[in-house]
Design an enzyme around this catalytic site. Structure first.
Site, mmCIF file in Angstrom:
data_model
loop_
_atom_site.group_PDB
_atom_site.id
_atom_site.type_symbol
_atom_site.label_atom_id
_atom_site.label_comp_id
_atom_site.label_asym_id
_atom_site.label_seq_id
_atom_site.Cartn_x
_atom_site.Cartn_y
_atom_site.Cartn_z
ATOM 1 N N HIS A 132 0.806 -1.235 0.000
ATOM 2 C CA HIS A 132 0.000 0.000 0.000
ATOM 3 C C HIS A 132 0.834 1.278 0.000
ATOM 4 C CE1 HIS A 132 -3.629 -2.271 0.554
ATOM 5 N NE2 HIS A 132 -3.284 -2.714 1.734
ATOM 6 N N ASP A 168 -3.535 -10.700 -1.604
ATOM 7 C CA ASP A 168 -3.968 -10.104 -0.329
ATOM 8 C C ASP A 168 -5.449 -9.706 -0.454
ATOM 9 O OD1 ASP A 168 -2.298 -8.482 2.096
ATOM 10 O OD2 ASP A 168 -4.219 -7.555 1.553
ATOM 11 N N HIS A 170 -6.756 -7.012 0.416
ATOM 12 C CA HIS A 170 -6.852 -5.597 0.042
ATOM 13 C C HIS A 170 -6.249 -5.371 -1.348
ATOM 14 C CE1 HIS A 170 -6.774 -5.604 4.532
ATOM 15 N NE2 HIS A 170 -7.736 -4.711 4.367
ATOM 16 N N ASP A 257 -4.889 -12.276 4.666
ATOM 17 C CA ASP A 257 -6.062 -11.678 5.305
ATOM 18 C C ASP A 257 -7.361 -11.983 4.559
ATOM 19 O OD1 ASP A 257 -5.027 -10.081 3.294
ATOM 20 O OD2 ASP A 257 -4.771 -8.306 4.546
HETATM 21 ZN ZN LIG Z 1 -4.262 -6.773 3.347
#
Ligand SMILES: [Zn+2]
Length: 393
Positions: A132, A168, A170, A257
């Protein structure tokens, strides 16, 4: 296909210094317990870990702006707000923040170097995967974007077609942003739908800049997506794109996650599903990149029950020492975990006891996930000369 030249595991306990402190979810115990569990199961027998050096400013500067790096350096001493996303609840300032973050980047660079120099065809840095971080700011627990720095370095060291796969939960927004206009890097992210999860990007329509259309690929998945649906979506989109793009190296961010028990997100995968994903990534590297596979960690916030088991499977997959899901969780390891958290109920085996069999997409719309499969294929496949409606493509 060339002969295997082995796998490299980047590790040094100093990597545990990337510690956001307090009860922040990104707790380095996840790494420590993963390494302990891997050792207890013999996964790391005969493996001499590669100890990283901190990345210098030139390498960090491949991705990050000098004013941001300066802010990271001075933040722990500063009595003022240094900006750049630092000092927030997601990205708190911590002691030695620059040094710890530079070491994580150095870990992914060391892994990349092993592959580029032919010392290994696979290399893994579990402490990496900080996908990120943006050129000018910290975001989502990530200070420096080791994934993007490693890819940038590979582009200058013998590789000009790189595929980045981000599994992931996200969106891999930082890596996508850095290479959005670069046709040499295919970024593919499968993640929970942006309308339902931070950072709110990663829709099907984000396809890459004008000179790089089709090299940003996003597969947004509904909350509640299970292993079989996730795998169906992956197989209906990713292998064909790799076949068309012809990457020389596969770079993967392997956040865990997506697990059903993860406290920060809402997909419903299992450790068994994660293991199947890792084996699929290994197969894809064998098929499309002559075995070259650079592996990073990422998110994963069920620190005791999920991350150590899942990433032990990841290490085992990288090292070709696959562990059956029925394998018992070692007693010594469980004892260590109970000392940290006396009330934890630990799983007794290395899997979650689910069947990860899935049905391949056949061109129709029989399952809910087929809607996003169709949307992704129609948006992206024609840009690669592929037929979006033909399941053989
Ligand atoms: Zn994540």
């Amino acid at each position: 296909m060339g002969d295997r030249v082995g796998a490299a595991v980047v590790w040094d306990p100093a990597l545990l210094g990337y510690d956001l402190g307090g009860d922040h979810p990104f707790n380095p115990v996840r790494l420590e317990l993963t390494m302990r569990l891997s050792r207890a199961l013999g996964v790391l027998d005969g493996v001499e870990p590669v100890a990283p050096e901190p990345a210098g400013d030139v390498e960090i500067g491949r991705v990050h702006r000098p004013d941001y790096v300066a802010a990271v350096r001075e933040a722990p001493m500063a009595s003022w707000d240094v900006g750049h996303g630092l000092g927030t609840s997601d990205n708190p300032v911590f002691d030695q923040m620059h040094a710890a973050s530079a070491l994580v980047v150095g870990g992914s660079l060391a892994a990349a170097r092993c592959i580029a120099e032919g010392r290994a065809d696979r290399a893994v840095n579990l402490a990496g995967g900080l996908h990120h971080a943006m050129p000018d700011r910290a975001a989502g627990f990530c200070v420096y974007n080791d994934c993007a720095v490693a890819i940038s370095w590979l582009l200058d060291n013998g590789f000009d077609r790189i595929a980045y796969l981000d599994v992931d939960v996200h969106h891999g927004d930082g890596v996508q942003t850095v290479f959005y206009d670069d046709p040499r890097v295919l970024t593919v992210s499968l993640h929970q739908h942006p309308a339902t999860l931070w950072p709110g990007t990663g829709s099907v329509t984000e396809l890459g800049g004008p000179g790089a259309q089709g090299t940003s690929v996003n597969v947004p998945l509904s909350p509640g997506t299970k292993d079989a649906e996730w795998l169906r979506a992956f197989h209906a989109t990713v292998p064909s794109l790799l076949g068309a793009f012809r990457p020389q190296v596969l770079v993967t961010q392997c956040g865990v996650d997506t697990h059903v028990e993860d406290p920060l997100a809402d997909l419903a995968l299992t450790v068994d599903g994660h293991r199947e994903i890792y084996r699929t990534l290994r197969d894809l590297a064998a098929r499309y990149t002559d075995g070259k596979w650079l592996v990073m960690g990422g998110g994963g916030y069920e620190l005791l029950r999920v991350v150590p088991r899942s990433w032990t499977h990841l290490l085992a997959t990288v090292l070709d020492t696959d562990i059956p899901v029925e394998t018992s969780v070692p007693v010594d390891w469980a004892t260590t975990v109970r000392k940290l958290s006396p009330d934890v109920v630990l799983p007794s085996v290395m899997g979650d006891g689910v069947d990860v069999a899935f049905q391949r997409w056949g061109g129709g719309r029989e399952q809910p996930v087929d809607t996003v499969i169709r949307d992704v294929r129609r948006a992206v496949f024609p840009l690669h000369g592929l037929d979006p409606d033909d399941p053989r493509d």
